[in-house]
Design a protein around this motif. Structure first.
Motif, PDB file in Angstrom:
ATOM      1  N   GLU A 105       0.835  -1.209   0.000  1.00  0.00           N
ATOM      2  CA  GLU A 105       0.000   0.000   0.000  1.00  0.00           C
ATOM      3  C   GLU A 105       0.874   1.266   0.000  1.00  0.00           C
ATOM      4  O   GLU A 105       0.620   2.193  -0.776  1.00  0.00           O
ATOM      5  CB  GLU A 105      -0.890  -0.026   1.247  1.00  0.00           C
ATOM      6  CG  GLU A 105      -1.966   1.020   1.273  1.00  0.00           C
ATOM      7  CD  GLU A 105      -2.814   0.860   2.534  1.00  0.00           C
ATOM      8  OE1 GLU A 105      -2.884   1.845   3.300  1.00  0.00           O
ATOM      9  OE2 GLU A 105      -3.386  -0.231   2.749  1.00  0.00           O
ATOM     10  N   ILE A 106       1.887   1.302   0.844  1.00  0.00           N
ATOM     11  CA  ILE A 106       2.793   2.461   0.891  1.00  0.00           C
ATOM     12  C   ILE A 106       3.507   2.613  -0.446  1.00  0.00           C
ATOM     13  O   ILE A 106       3.619   3.716  -0.985  1.00  0.00           O
ATOM     14  CB  ILE A 106       3.817   2.331   2.043  1.00  0.00           C
ATOM     15  CG1 ILE A 106       3.110   2.358   3.399  1.00  0.00           C
ATOM     16  CG2 ILE A 106       4.863   3.446   1.966  1.00  0.00           C
ATOM     17  CD1 ILE A 106       4.002   1.956   4.566  1.00  0.00           C
ATOM     18  N   ASN A 108       2.491   1.712  -3.364  1.00  0.00           N
ATOM     19  CA  ASN A 108       1.538   2.206  -4.367  1.00  0.00           C
ATOM     20  C   ASN A 108       1.291   3.704  -4.243  1.00  0.00           C
ATOM     21  O   ASN A 108       1.162   4.399  -5.255  1.00  0.00           O
ATOM     22  CB  ASN A 108       0.224   1.442  -4.274  1.00  0.00           C
ATOM     23  CG  ASN A 108       0.343   0.023  -4.799  1.00  0.00           C
ATOM     24  OD1 ASN A 108       1.243  -0.286  -5.584  1.00  0.00           O
ATOM     25  ND2 ASN A 108      -0.542  -0.850  -4.361  1.00  0.00           N
ATOM     26  N   VAL A 109       1.225   4.210  -3.022  1.00  0.00           N
ATOM     27  CA  VAL A 109       1.004   5.651  -2.811  1.00  0.00           C
ATOM     28  C   VAL A 109       2.121   6.458  -3.465  1.00  0.00           C
ATOM     29  O   VAL A 109       1.882   7.507  -4.064  1.00  0.00           O
ATOM     30  CB  VAL A 109       0.896   5.977  -1.300  1.00  0.00           C
ATOM     31  CG1 VAL A 109       0.986   7.471  -1.051  1.00  0.00           C
ATOM     32  CG2 VAL A 109      -0.391   5.413  -0.726  1.00  0.00           C
ATOM     33  N   PHE A 110       3.365   5.959  -3.363  1.00  0.00           N
ATOM     34  CA  PHE A 110       4.525   6.674  -3.905  1.00  0.00           C
ATOM     35  C   PHE A 110       4.864   6.250  -5.340  1.00  0.00           C
ATOM     36  O   PHE A 110       5.826   6.743  -5.915  1.00  0.00           O
ATOM     37  CB  PHE A 110       5.746   6.431  -3.013  1.00  0.00           C
ATOM     38  CG  PHE A 110       5.737   7.228  -1.745  1.00  0.00           C
ATOM     39  CD1 PHE A 110       6.383   8.456  -1.662  1.00  0.00           C
ATOM     40  CD2 PHE A 110       5.079   6.763  -0.616  1.00  0.00           C
ATOM     41  CE1 PHE A 110       6.385   9.184  -0.498  1.00  0.00           C
ATOM     42  CE2 PHE A 110       5.066   7.491   0.562  1.00  0.00           C
ATOM     43  CZ  PHE A 110       5.725   8.707   0.622  1.00  0.00           C
ATOM     44  N   HIS A 111       4.107   5.333  -5.892  1.00  0.00           N
ATOM     45  CA  HIS A 111       4.396   4.770  -7.223  1.00  0.00           C
ATOM     46  C   HIS A 111       5.782   4.137  -7.254  1.00  0.00           C
ATOM     47  O   HIS A 111       6.510   4.232  -8.244  1.00  0.00           O
ATOM     48  CB  HIS A 111       4.259   5.831  -8.329  1.00  0.00           C
ATOM     49  CG  HIS A 111       2.923   6.498  -8.345  1.00  0.00           C
ATOM     50  ND1 HIS A 111       1.771   5.854  -8.752  1.00  0.00           N
ATOM     51  CD2 HIS A 111       2.548   7.742  -7.959  1.00  0.00           C
ATOM     52  CE1 HIS A 111       0.748   6.686  -8.629  1.00  0.00           C
ATOM     53  NE2 HIS A 111       1.189   7.833  -8.155  1.00  0.00           N
TER      54      HIS A 111
END
Length: 158
Positions: A105-106, A108-111
């Motif tokens: 999840e983390i 994905n937030v930062f790509h």
């Protein structure tokens, strides 16, 4: 006032150039926060990007001293506001069945890219501004960071 400066040094691609540059900093007791060197499009030259912390007087002095070195073609002080500044990070985080989803999840937030997943760890990569990489690293600390590798700042005027 102390702040960070980015020096772009265009040098002839000769053996010992990086050693002479780092020696200059060492003799003057100036700390190099990061240094990145690579050959330019013209194989005769390398561009060396150095991030230093200090005041304007120190940076002007470093600029003058660097310009006097053999093999140095040009020294430019880049402004953070008028440059694109990026770093690259590889981070190996401790992975458990309980935290695996949160690690993804983390990322994905930062790509961020997930390069490797094993039962005990996850290796991620991210390219971004220095502050973005700092934030990314801070979010992984509670889960356990096993290793971090980070390039120095690369910069190019806009």
């Amino acid at each position: 006032m102390e702040k960070e400066y980015i020096l772009s040094v265009l040098a002839h691609n000769n053996a010992g150039v990086l050693l002479r540059i780092s020696g200059l900093f060492s003799r003057r007791c100036y700390n190099i926060k990061s240094i990145v060197a690579a050959q330019t499009v013209d194989p005769e030259y390398s561009e060396i990007l150095i991030v230093v912390q200090g005041d304007e007087r120190i940076v002007r002095q470093v600029d003058k001293q660097l310009s006097k070195l053999v093999d140095i073609e040009e020294v430019t002080i880049l402004s953070w506001e008028n440059s694109v500044v990026r770093e690259h990070l590889l981070l190996k985080a401790r992975r458990t069945p309980e935290n695996s989803e949160k690690l993804v999840e983390i990322a994905n937030v930062f790509h961020a890219g997930i390069l490797n997943v094993s039962p005990e760890s996850m290796v991620l990569e991210l390219t971004g501004s220095p502050s973005e990489l700092d934030s990314f690293t801070e979010l992984y600390k509670p889960y356990g960071i096993l290793k971090v590798l980070r390039t120095g700042s690369m910069a190019m005027e806009k």
